[in-house]
Motif scaffolding. Structure first.
Motif, PDB file in Angstrom:
ATOM      1  N   ALA A 110       0.820  -1.213   0.000  1.00  0.00           N
ATOM      2  CA  ALA A 110       0.000   0.000   0.000  1.00  0.00           C
ATOM      3  C   ALA A 110       0.855   1.265   0.000  1.00  0.00           C
ATOM      4  N   SER A 111       2.068   1.161   0.535  1.00  0.00           N
ATOM      5  CA  SER A 111       2.921   2.353   0.632  1.00  0.00           C
ATOM      6  C   SER A 111       4.380   1.929   0.755  1.00  0.00           C
ATOM      7  N   GLN A 112       5.267   2.898   0.623  1.00  0.00           N
ATOM      8  CA  GLN A 112       6.692   2.641   0.800  1.00  0.00           C
ATOM      9  C   GLN A 112       6.967   2.174   2.232  1.00  0.00           C
ATOM     10  N   GLN A 113       6.208   2.734   3.150  1.00  0.00           N
ATOM     11  CA  GLN A 113       6.360   2.382   4.574  1.00  0.00           C
ATOM     12  C   GLN A 113       6.060   0.879   4.783  1.00  0.00           C
ATOM     13  N   ALA A 114       5.007   0.398   4.082  1.00  0.00           N
ATOM     14  CA  ALA A 114       4.644  -1.025   4.200  1.00  0.00           C
ATOM     15  C   ALA A 114       5.784  -1.899   3.661  1.00  0.00           C
ATOM     16  N   TRP A 115       6.415  -1.453   2.558  1.00  0.00           N
ATOM     17  CA  TRP A 115       7.552  -2.180   1.984  1.00  0.00           C
ATOM     18  C   TRP A 115       8.701  -2.226   2.992  1.00  0.00           C
ATOM     19  N   ASP A 116       9.000  -1.078   3.583  1.00  0.00           N
ATOM     20  CA  ASP A 116      10.115  -0.991   4.545  1.00  0.00           C
ATOM     21  C   ASP A 116       9.883  -1.914   5.743  1.00  0.00           C
ATOM     22  N   GLN A 117       8.620  -1.983   6.185  1.00  0.00           N
ATOM     23  CA  GLN A 117       8.295  -2.852   7.342  1.00  0.00           C
ATOM     24  C   GLN A 117       8.538  -4.318   6.990  1.00  0.00           C
ATOM     25  N   GLU A 118       8.093  -4.710   5.784  1.00  0.00           N
ATOM     26  CA  GLU A 118       8.259  -6.114   5.370  1.00  0.00           C
ATOM     27  C   GLU A 118       9.745  -6.442   5.183  1.00  0.00           C
ATOM     28  N   TYR A 119      10.485  -5.475   4.697  1.00  0.00           N
ATOM     29  CA  TYR A 119      11.938  -5.635   4.536  1.00  0.00           C
ATOM     30  C   TYR A 119      12.568  -5.931   5.903  1.00  0.00           C
ATOM     31  N   GLN A 120      12.152  -5.182   6.897  1.00  0.00           N
ATOM     32  CA  GLN A 120      12.679  -5.363   8.254  1.00  0.00           C
ATOM     33  C   GLN A 120      12.282  -6.732   8.815  1.00  0.00           C
ATOM     34  N   THR A 121      11.048  -7.146   8.498  1.00  0.00           N
ATOM     35  CA  THR A 121      10.569  -8.464   8.944  1.00  0.00           C
ATOM     36  C   THR A 121      11.501  -9.565   8.429  1.00  0.00           C
ATOM     37  N   VAL A 122      11.863  -9.482   7.124  1.00  0.00           N
ATOM     38  CA  VAL A 122      12.748 -10.499   6.532  1.00  0.00           C
ATOM     39  C   VAL A 122      14.105 -10.473   7.236  1.00  0.00           C
ATOM     40  N   LYS A 123      14.634  -9.289   7.464  1.00  0.00           N
ATOM     41  CA  LYS A 123      15.923  -9.152   8.169  1.00  0.00           C
ATOM     42  C   LYS A 123      15.856  -9.855   9.533  1.00  0.00           C
ATOM     43  N   ASP A 124      14.751  -9.624  10.259  1.00  0.00           N
ATOM     44  CA  ASP A 124      14.578 -10.248  11.586  1.00  0.00           C
ATOM     45  C   ASP A 124      14.480 -11.774  11.463  1.00  0.00           C
ATOM     46  N   GLN A 125      13.712 -12.222  10.446  1.00  0.00           N
ATOM     47  CA  GLN A 125      13.521 -13.674  10.279  1.00  0.00           C
ATOM     48  C   GLN A 125      14.840 -14.376   9.939  1.00  0.00           C
ATOM     49  N   LEU A 126      15.682 -13.708   9.158  1.00  0.00           N
ATOM     50  CA  LEU A 126      16.963 -14.314   8.778  1.00  0.00           C
ATOM     51  C   LEU A 126      17.804 -14.651  10.006  1.00  0.00           C
ATOM     52  N   GLY A 127      17.633 -13.849  11.055  1.00  0.00           N
ATOM     53  CA  GLY A 127      18.365 -14.093  12.302  1.00  0.00           C
ATOM     54  C   GLY A 127      17.951 -15.388  12.985  1.00  0.00           C
ATOM     55  N   LYS A 128      16.745 -15.865  12.675  1.00  0.00           N
ATOM     56  CA  LYS A 128      16.234 -17.085  13.340  1.00  0.00           C
ATOM     57  C   LYS A 128      16.708 -18.368  12.660  1.00  0.00           C
ATOM     58  N   VAL A 129      17.235 -18.227  11.425  1.00  0.00           N
ATOM     59  CA  VAL A 129      17.560 -19.419  10.626  1.00  0.00           C
ATOM     60  C   VAL A 129      18.683 -20.245  11.260  1.00  0.00           C
ATOM     61  N   SER A 130      19.669 -19.572  11.841  1.00  0.00           N
ATOM     62  CA  SER A 130      20.850 -20.288  12.353  1.00  0.00           C
ATOM     63  C   SER A 130      20.494 -21.312  13.431  1.00  0.00           C
ATOM     64  N   ALA A 131      19.333 -21.131  14.067  1.00  0.00           N
ATOM     65  CA  ALA A 131      18.892 -22.083  15.105  1.00  0.00           C
ATOM     66  C   ALA A 131      18.715 -23.496  14.539  1.00  0.00           C
ATOM     67  N   TYR A 132      18.584 -23.610  13.195  1.00  0.00           N
ATOM     68  CA  TYR A 132      18.338 -24.931  12.590  1.00  0.00           C
ATOM     69  C   TYR A 132      19.607 -25.595  12.069  1.00  0.00           C
ATOM     70  N   HIS A 133      20.726 -24.901  12.122  1.00  0.00           N
ATOM     71  CA  HIS A 133      21.992 -25.480  11.657  1.00  0.00           C
ATOM     72  C   HIS A 133      22.305 -26.751  12.440  1.00  0.00           C
ATOM     73  N   GLY A 134      22.500 -27.836  11.703  1.00  0.00           N
ATOM     74  CA  GLY A 134      22.862 -29.090  12.364  1.00  0.00           C
ATOM     75  C   GLY A 134      21.725 -29.754  13.115  1.00  0.00           C
ATOM     76  N   LYS A 135      20.502 -29.227  12.972  1.00  0.00           N
ATOM     77  CA  LYS A 135      19.364 -29.765  13.750  1.00  0.00           C
ATOM     78  C   LYS A 135      18.313 -30.460  12.875  1.00  0.00           C
ATOM     79  N   LEU A 136      18.555 -30.544  11.555  1.00  0.00           N
ATOM     80  CA  LEU A 136      17.508 -31.078  10.676  1.00  0.00           C
ATOM     81  C   LEU A 136      17.526 -32.603  10.639  1.00  0.00           C
ATOM     82  N   THR A 137      17.270 -33.180  11.793  1.00  0.00           N
ATOM     83  CA  THR A 137      17.361 -34.639  11.888  1.00  0.00           C
ATOM     84  C   THR A 137      16.034 -35.295  12.255  1.00  0.00           C
ATOM     85  N   ASP A 138      15.025 -34.481  12.591  1.00  0.00           N
ATOM     86  CA  ASP A 138      13.703 -35.062  12.914  1.00  0.00           C
ATOM     87  C   ASP A 138      12.618 -34.258  12.204  1.00  0.00           C
ATOM     88  N   ALA A 139      11.438 -34.878  12.077  1.00  0.00           N
ATOM     89  CA  ALA A 139      10.346 -34.290  11.286  1.00  0.00           C
ATOM     90  C   ALA A 139       9.935 -32.912  11.810  1.00  0.00           C
TER      91      ALA A 139
END
Length: 598
Positions: A23-52
């Protein structure tokens, strides 16, 4: 003075509504920040993908990040395409590209980590009800496992990646930057610049001498570089053989088809079935010779106009109306969605200053698709509208019927829906032209040339690639003489005895950039054949065929491409669809012969 309007002066009803994405540039910026935050959570799965449970949570996060990133990327780039000189969106486009690179790097451990598991554990995941949403993804990973190497070997192959780009990069430099063609005289005797872009315009001239001079100038220029270009093409083939052997594929062809899980028969069937129907191509060349009223038909006559330019002034509103009427056989559901596309801000219609050239259909899951046009009031633009809306509706049906990761369809399928719309539009236009022989002849030649360029010519390219790879795999050297002989002989075979196969054409292999994206061009021919087969079934059978076709559109990438088509009634592993396409081509030639004899 340019009569092209500035972006701010384009009427709102002719612009796409990108606000539906953000809807606006502001909405884009917020979603951009969301992705940045989510990327920080990915490392928690390193070496852990062994169960469903961990795999499910990780895939779910991956989907979320990928979808947000796609939305950010698509929006930023479509804004940039509205006016490529506008600095705000140039910067936004760059920002979205950088984010995509970060995301790919951060998520790149997932596949190798899952593939390091045993086959038994992978089978367990594939059959685990908790992971049912990801069954196809996991099945695909297991299929690829046979060709994934050890960590150290994969790291080594990754490092070779940059070197492997060299043949393509060097060829691009020779072809686009260093290659300089001589000037050629036009119909008025004025010397004109000969470039990659203007070459076709010269070949479309109604003056045979202009065509011949441009043709000779182009191939003589390539001839001077034949040793260098043969070396780049040969290096590209050698690179392909290296990867095929390193990854334990029986051949380069099988490696190239493996990604889409396309059986080798699809490729060989295409070539064999086109060989069966080469007499039709020869018959078309004979007809071309008659229509051009020449004693000899040469290779440079292939683009010469067969009939006087038939001017059709078609406004955008008329084009929409005719596209809607022509797609009537696809039923109400399709037509209603198409109308929504026309009326609800899917399309950016006309050219404006700085707008990206050409046309495309694009978008992001969760929002309707978008279409960029640079509409001119002519027949070609109307066909472009039908074509791009075919892509858009394919994406619309896939996205609304499937989960995010199953909705993405392959390149193998991508051209089917767009080409089917063109086939139905052509059928409609030919009916309209029943009592207008000039218009009918113009349409028939337009359509016949699509068969010549998209089916026959691309199949000839595909056969050339197959031959040169097989020769190199057997240890033969791909010298310029060898490449030219293979290419010349194919032209003799494909065009037949009514065509003078000029010596210069033996160098054409040197000007085809597609040969550096190996075993890709066959998809043009199979896509066109599948679409022609669908249109034939829809026009002959009606409702049952339409239901199958809509089923195809709704299937996205939820299964292997060949299975999706097969369920819809087009079996590309058999010669049948190509034979059906050839029946349509035969009818075109018969109609043209009939008009010519009047």
């Amino acid at each position: 003075m340019s009569d092209v309007v500035k972006r701010q002066d384009v009427p709102k009803d002719q612009q796409w509504k990108l606000e539906d994405l953000f809807a606006s540039q502001q909405a884009w910026d917020q979603e951009y920040q969301t992705v940045k935050d989510q990327l920080g959570k990915v490392s928690a799965y390193h070496g852990k993908l062994t169960d469903a449970a961990s795999v499910k949570a990780c895939f779910s996060l991956e989907d979320e990040i990928s979808l947000h990133t796609e939305r950010l990327y698509v929006y930023a780039n479509m804004r940039h395409h509205e006016d490529t000189a506008e600095p705000t969106y140039q910067a936004l486009s760059e920002k979205s590209k950088k984010l995509s690179v970060d995301v790919n790097e951060t998520l790149s451990f997932i596949t190798p980590e899952i593939l390091s598991l045993s086959d038994a554990q992978l089978d367990q995941f594939i059959n685990d009800p908790e992971l049912s949403k990801y069954k196809f993804t996991l099945t695909e990973m297991k299929r690829e496992k046979a060709h994934v190497l050890s960590k150290a070997e994969e790291a080594l192959l990754a490092q070779v990646g940059n070197i492997s780009q060299a043949p393509n990069t060097i060829y691009g430099m020779i072809n686009n930057a260093d290659m300089k063609f001589p000037k050629v005289k036009d119909e008025k005797g004025v010397e004109r610049e000969l470039t990659h872009g203007s070459y076709i315009t010269f070949l479309e001239s109604d003056n045979a001498e202009v065509r011949r001079n441009a043709f000779k100038a182009v191939y003589e220029t390539y001839g001077k570089q034949k040793n260098t270009i043969a070396a780049t093409l040969s290096a590209n083939v050698t690179k392909n053989i290296f990867y095929a052997r390193a990854r334990k594929y029986p051949s380069v062809l099988e490696m190239s088809l493996y990604g889409d899980n396309i059986p080798k028969e699809v490729y060989s069937n295409l070539i064999d079935t086109i060989h069966e129907h080469l007499p039709l191509m020869h018959r078309y060349m004979n007809l071309r010779k008659k229509l051009l009223k020449v004693d000899e038909l040469h290779m440079y006559d292939l683009f010469a106009p067969l009939v006087d330019e038939f001017k059709m002034d078609i406004t955008y509103d008329e084009a929409k109306k005719m596209v809607l009427e022509s797609l009537h056989p696809l039923g109400d559901d399709y037509l209603n969605n198409l109308k929504n596309g026309f009326d609800d801000g899917w399309i950016d219609v006309h050219e404006n200053e700085g707008k990206r050239s050409g046309a495309y259909s694009w978008g992001a899951y969760g929002t309707h698709p978008y279409v960029l046009l640079n509409h001119k009031e002519n027949l070609n633009s109307m066909f472009t509208l039908a074509h791009e809306m075919g892509h858009a509706l394919h994406s619309f049906y896939s996205d609304t019927n499937l989960e995010y990761r199953d909705a993405q369809y392959t390149i193998f399928l991508a051209e089917v829906a767009s080409t089917l719309n063109e086939a139905l539009l052509m059928n409609y236009m030919l009916k309209k032209a029943e009592n207008d022989p000039k218009m009918k002849m113009y349409l028939l030649t337009y359509y016949a040339d699509q068969f010549r360029t998209t089916v026959f010519r691309q199949t000839m390219f595909a056969e050339f690639e197959k031959i040169i790879h097989e020769r190199a795999e057997q240890g033969d050297a791909l010298t310029p003489q060898e490449l030219s002989k293979i290419y010349y002989d194919l032209n003799v075979q494909y065009y037949g005895k009514d065509m003078v196969i000029d010596k210069e054409i033996e160098m054409e292999w040197a000007r085809i950039p597609h040969f550096y994206t190996s075993f890709y061009v066959y998809k043009y021919a199979t896509g066109f054949s599948a679409a022609t087969s669908f249109s034939k079934q829809i026009l002959e059978e009606g409702a049952p065929a339409v239901d199958r076709y809509l089923g195809f559109l709704k299937s996205g990438g939820s299964d292997y491409s060949i299975n999706i088509l097969k369920k819809a009634g087009v079996d590309m592993s058999s010669p049948q669809p190509i034979r059906e396409a050839m029946d349509v081509f035969k009818k075109l030639i018969e109609d043209m012969e009939q008009l010519t004899s009047k």
